[in-house]
Write a protein that holds these residues in place. Structure first.
Motif, PDB file in Angstrom:
ATOM      1  N   MET A 191       0.850  -1.167   0.000  1.00 30.28           N
ATOM      2  CA  MET A 191       0.000   0.000   0.000  1.00 30.28           C
ATOM      3  C   MET A 191       0.905   1.243   0.000  1.00 30.28           C
ATOM      4  SD  MET A 191      -2.850   0.806   2.785  1.00 30.28           S
ATOM      5  CE  MET A 191      -3.711   2.315   2.816  1.00 30.28           C
ATOM      6  N   PRO A 192       0.816   2.064  -1.025  1.00 27.72           N
ATOM      7  CA  PRO A 192       1.676   3.248  -1.101  1.00 27.72           C
ATOM      8  C   PRO A 192       1.250   4.312  -0.094  1.00 27.72           C
ATOM      9  CG  PRO A 192       0.194   3.172  -2.980  1.00 27.72           C
ATOM     10  CD  PRO A 192       0.004   1.896  -2.218  1.00 27.72           C
ATOM     11  N   LEU A 193       2.213   5.152   0.266  1.00 27.43           N
ATOM     12  CA  LEU A 193       1.936   6.245   1.197  1.00 27.43           C
ATOM     13  C   LEU A 193       1.210   7.381   0.483  1.00 27.43           C
ATOM     14  CD1 LEU A 193       5.358   6.434   3.059  1.00 27.43           C
ATOM     15  CD2 LEU A 193       3.258   5.359   3.859  1.00 27.43           C
ATOM     16  N   SER A 194       0.365   8.046   1.199  1.00 26.76           N
ATOM     17  CA  SER A 194      -0.332   9.196   0.630  1.00 26.76           C
ATOM     18  C   SER A 194       0.636  10.382   0.567  1.00 26.76           C
ATOM     19  CB  SER A 194      -1.554   9.549   1.475  1.00 26.76           C
ATOM     20  OG  SER A 194      -1.135  10.050   2.724  1.00 26.76           O
ATOM     21  N   GLU A 195       0.230  11.432  -0.127  1.00 27.66           N
ATOM     22  CA  GLU A 195       1.080  12.619  -0.248  1.00 27.66           C
ATOM     23  C   GLU A 195       1.322  13.268   1.113  1.00 27.66           C
ATOM     24  OE1 GLU A 195      -0.009  15.423  -3.256  1.00 27.66           O
ATOM     25  OE2 GLU A 195      -0.567  13.828  -4.649  1.00 27.66           O
ATOM     26  N   GLU A 196       0.306  13.261   1.949  1.00 28.55           N
ATOM     27  CA  GLU A 196       0.442  13.821   3.294  1.00 28.55           C
ATOM     28  C   GLU A 196       1.451  13.018   4.120  1.00 28.55           C
ATOM     29  OE1 GLU A 196      -0.219  16.217   6.620  1.00 28.55           O
ATOM     30  OE2 GLU A 196      -0.828  16.544   4.546  1.00 28.55           O
ATOM     31  N   GLU A 197       1.379  11.711   4.035  1.00 23.72           N
ATOM     32  CA  GLU A 197       2.315  10.863   4.766  1.00 23.72           C
ATOM     33  C   GLU A 197       3.748  11.035   4.249  1.00 23.72           C
ATOM     34  OE1 GLU A 197      -0.608   7.154   5.994  1.00 23.72           O
ATOM     35  OE2 GLU A 197       0.306   7.192   3.992  1.00 23.72           O
ATOM     36  N   LEU A 198       3.906  11.136   2.928  1.00 21.62           N
ATOM     37  CA  LEU A 198       5.235  11.366   2.349  1.00 21.62           C
ATOM     38  C   LEU A 198       5.821  12.692   2.825  1.00 21.62           C
ATOM     39  CD1 LEU A 198       4.753  10.101  -1.316  1.00 21.62           C
ATOM     40  CD2 LEU A 198       6.197   9.096   0.449  1.00 21.62           C
ATOM     41  N   ARG A 199       4.982  13.735   2.865  1.00 18.33           N
ATOM     42  CA  ARG A 199       5.438  15.044   3.309  1.00 18.33           C
ATOM     43  C   ARG A 199       5.865  15.009   4.768  1.00 18.33           C
ATOM     44  NH1 ARG A 199       3.290  19.002   5.894  1.00 18.33           N
ATOM     45  NH2 ARG A 199       1.176  18.214   5.859  1.00 18.33           N
ATOM     46  N   LEU A 200       5.075  14.335   5.617  1.00 17.49           N
ATOM     47  CA  LEU A 200       5.425  14.200   7.028  1.00 17.49           C
ATOM     48  C   LEU A 200       6.726  13.403   7.205  1.00 17.49           C
ATOM     49  CD1 LEU A 200       1.934  13.517   8.656  1.00 17.49           C
ATOM     50  CD2 LEU A 200       3.398  15.519   8.973  1.00 17.49           C
ATOM     51  N   LEU A 201       6.889  12.361   6.412  1.00 15.51           N
ATOM     52  CA  LEU A 201       8.103  11.562   6.489  1.00 15.51           C
ATOM     53  C   LEU A 201       9.337  12.381   6.098  1.00 15.51           C
ATOM     54  CD1 LEU A 201       9.333   8.783   6.988  1.00 15.51           C
ATOM     55  CD2 LEU A 201       8.877   8.240   4.598  1.00 15.51           C
ATOM     56  N   GLU A 202       9.214  13.180   5.047  1.00 19.24           N
ATOM     57  CA  GLU A 202      10.328  14.041   4.635  1.00 19.24           C
ATOM     58  C   GLU A 202      10.660  15.075   5.710  1.00 19.24           C
ATOM     59  OE1 GLU A 202       9.268  15.681   0.856  1.00 19.24           O
ATOM     60  OE2 GLU A 202       9.474  13.751  -0.160  1.00 19.24           O
ATOM     61  N   GLN A 203       9.635  15.630   6.359  1.00 15.29           N
ATOM     62  CA  GLN A 203       9.872  16.583   7.442  1.00 15.29           C
ATOM     63  C   GLN A 203      10.590  15.917   8.612  1.00 15.29           C
ATOM     64  OE1 GLN A 203       6.054  18.148   8.500  1.00 15.29           O
ATOM     65  NE2 GLN A 203       6.033  19.674   6.843  1.00 15.29           N
ATOM     66  N   MET A 204      10.199  14.701   8.925  1.00 15.60           N
ATOM     67  CA  MET A 204      10.849  13.985  10.019  1.00 15.60           C
ATOM     68  C   MET A 204      12.313  13.685   9.672  1.00 15.60           C
ATOM     69  SD  MET A 204       7.646  11.504  11.149  1.00 15.60           S
ATOM     70  CE  MET A 204       8.690  10.162  11.530  1.00 15.60           C
ATOM     71  N   GLU A 205      12.578  13.309   8.410  1.00 14.91           N
ATOM     72  CA  GLU A 205      13.956  13.047   7.991  1.00 14.91           C
ATOM     73  C   GLU A 205      14.818  14.300   8.090  1.00 14.91           C
ATOM     74  OE1 GLU A 205      13.775  11.435   4.068  1.00 14.91           O
ATOM     75  OE2 GLU A 205      13.085   9.481   4.745  1.00 14.91           O
ATOM     76  N   ARG A 206      14.267  15.435   7.640  1.00 15.55           N
ATOM     77  CA  ARG A 206      15.018  16.700   7.726  1.00 15.55           C
ATOM     78  C   ARG A 206      15.291  17.076   9.169  1.00 15.55           C
ATOM     79  NH1 ARG A 206      11.703  19.858   3.324  1.00 15.55           N
ATOM     80  NH2 ARG A 206      10.230  18.708   4.491  1.00 15.55           N
ATOM     81  N   ALA A 207      14.290  16.913  10.029  1.00 13.92           N
ATOM     82  CA  ALA A 207      14.468  17.245  11.443  1.00 13.92           C
ATOM     83  C   ALA A 207      15.532  16.347  12.082  1.00 13.92           C
ATOM     84  CB  ALA A 207      13.143  17.102  12.194  1.00 13.92           C
ATOM     85  N   LEU A 208      15.523  15.084  11.735  1.00 10.26           N
ATOM     86  CA  LEU A 208      16.530  14.167  12.259  1.00 10.26           C
ATOM     87  C   LEU A 208      17.920  14.546  11.757  1.00 10.26           C
ATOM     88  CD1 LEU A 208      17.319  11.584  13.780  1.00 10.26           C
ATOM     89  CD2 LEU A 208      16.882  10.334  11.666  1.00 10.26           C
ATOM     90  N   SER A 209      18.031  14.889  10.485  1.00  8.39           N
ATOM     91  CA  SER A 209      19.327  15.286   9.926  1.00  8.39           C
ATOM     92  C   SER A 209      19.860  16.549  10.583  1.00  8.39           C
ATOM     93  CB  SER A 209      19.203  15.512   8.424  1.00  8.39           C
ATOM     94  OG  SER A 209      18.895  14.306   7.771  1.00  8.39           O
ATOM     95  N   GLU A 260      19.020  17.634  13.659  1.00 11.12           N
ATOM     96  CA  GLU A 260      19.238  17.407  15.081  1.00 11.12           C
ATOM     97  C   GLU A 260      20.475  16.549  15.344  1.00 11.12           C
ATOM     98  OE1 GLU A 260      16.956  14.972  18.504  1.00 11.12           O
ATOM     99  OE2 GLU A 260      15.719  16.360  17.348  1.00 11.12           O
ATOM    100  N   ASP A 261      20.626  15.460  14.609  1.00  9.40           N
ATOM    101  CA  ASP A 261      21.751  14.546  14.837  1.00  9.40           C
ATOM    102  C   ASP A 261      22.247  14.013  13.485  1.00  9.40           C
ATOM    103  OD1 ASP A 261      23.617  12.874  15.904  1.00  9.40           O
ATOM    104  OD2 ASP A 261      22.224  11.672  17.083  1.00  9.40           O
ATOM    105  N   PRO A 262      23.122  14.769  12.796  1.00  6.64           N
ATOM    106  CA  PRO A 262      23.563  14.356  11.452  1.00  6.64           C
ATOM    107  C   PRO A 262      24.353  13.051  11.453  1.00  6.64           C
ATOM    108  CG  PRO A 262      24.661  16.383  12.135  1.00  6.64           C
ATOM    109  CD  PRO A 262      23.670  16.038  13.183  1.00  6.64           C
ATOM    110  N   LYS A 263      25.105  12.787  12.524  1.00  5.06           N
ATOM    111  CA  LYS A 263      25.891  11.547  12.567  1.00  5.06           C
ATOM    112  C   LYS A 263      24.963  10.335  12.603  1.00  5.06           C
ATOM    113  CE  LYS A 263      29.673   9.377  15.060  1.00  5.06           C
ATOM    114  NZ  LYS A 263      30.588   9.466  16.175  1.00  5.06           N
ATOM    115  N   PHE A 264      23.922  10.401  13.428  1.00  2.00           N
ATOM    116  CA  PHE A 264      22.957   9.312  13.513  1.00  2.00           C
ATOM    117  C   PHE A 264      22.201   9.154  12.195  1.00  2.00           C
ATOM    118  CE2 PHE A 264      18.680   7.738  14.802  1.00  2.00           C
ATOM    119  CZ  PHE A 264      19.076   6.471  15.185  1.00  2.00           C
ATOM    120  N   ALA A 265      21.857  10.259  11.565  1.00  2.00           N
ATOM    121  CA  ALA A 265      21.148  10.201  10.282  1.00  2.00           C
ATOM    122  C   ALA A 265      22.021   9.542   9.221  1.00  2.00           C
ATOM    123  CB  ALA A 265      20.740  11.601   9.843  1.00  2.00           C
TER     124      ALA A 265
END
Length: 122
Positions: free
Chosen positions: A1-19, A21-26
Motif C-alpha cells: 500500500m503506497p503512502l499518501s502525499e500527506e504521509e510522504l510530506r510528514l516523512l520528509e519533514q521527520m527526515e530533515r528534522a533528524l538530519s 538534530e543529529d547528522p551523525k545518527f542520520a
C-alpha cells in the motif's frame, strides 16, 4: 500500500528534522558512513595489493623464493579483504561472537544438520 502525499510530506519533514538534530545518527541510518568506510578499506586493500605485487616481483628478480612467497601471501590477503569490502560483507568474526550475532559457519551448520538427522533416525 503506497503512502499518501500527506504521509510522504510528514516523512520528509521527520527526515530533515533528524538530519538537523543529529547528522551523525542520520548518516548511520542512511548507511553512507558504512559505504564510505568500505570504500576506504577497498582502496587501502588495492594499495597493499600493489605493494604485494612489488614484493613478489622483487623476489622473482632477486631469485629469493621466500620474498616471492611473502609477496604472494600479501597479495592474497589484500585481495580477499578488498573483495569482501566491495561486496559489502562484514569482516570475519570469531566463532563465539558469530554465534552470539546469529551467524553460523558452514561447518557448524553441517554439524547441526547432522545431529538433527541423527536425532530423527536417519
Amino acid at each position: 500500500m503506497p503512502l499518501s502525499e500527506e504521509e510522504l510530506r510528514l516523512l520528509e519533514q521527520m527526515e530533515r528534522a533528524l538530519s538537523e538534530e543529529d547528522p551523525k545518527f542520520a548518516n548511520t541510518l542512511r548507511g553512507t558512513a558504512l559505504r564510505r568506510a568500505q570504500r576506504r578499506q577497498a582502496i587501502a586493500a588495492g594499495a597493499v595489493l600493489a605493494g604485494g605485487i612489488a614484493i613478489l616481483m622483487s623476489g622473482v628478480v632477486t631469485e629469493v623464493w621466500l620474498l616471492g612467497v611473502l609477496g604472494f601471501l600479501v597479495m592474497l590477503a589484500s585481495a580477499s579483504t578488498g573483495l569482501s569490502a566491495l561486496r559489502g560483507h562484514p569482516p570475519v568474526v570469531p566463532s563465539s561472537r558469530a554465534t552470539r550475532l546469529g551467524r553460523v559457519s558452514l561447518l557448524e551448520r553441517a554439524e547441526h544438520r547432522w545431529r538433527r538427522r541423527r536425532g530423527q533416525g536417519w
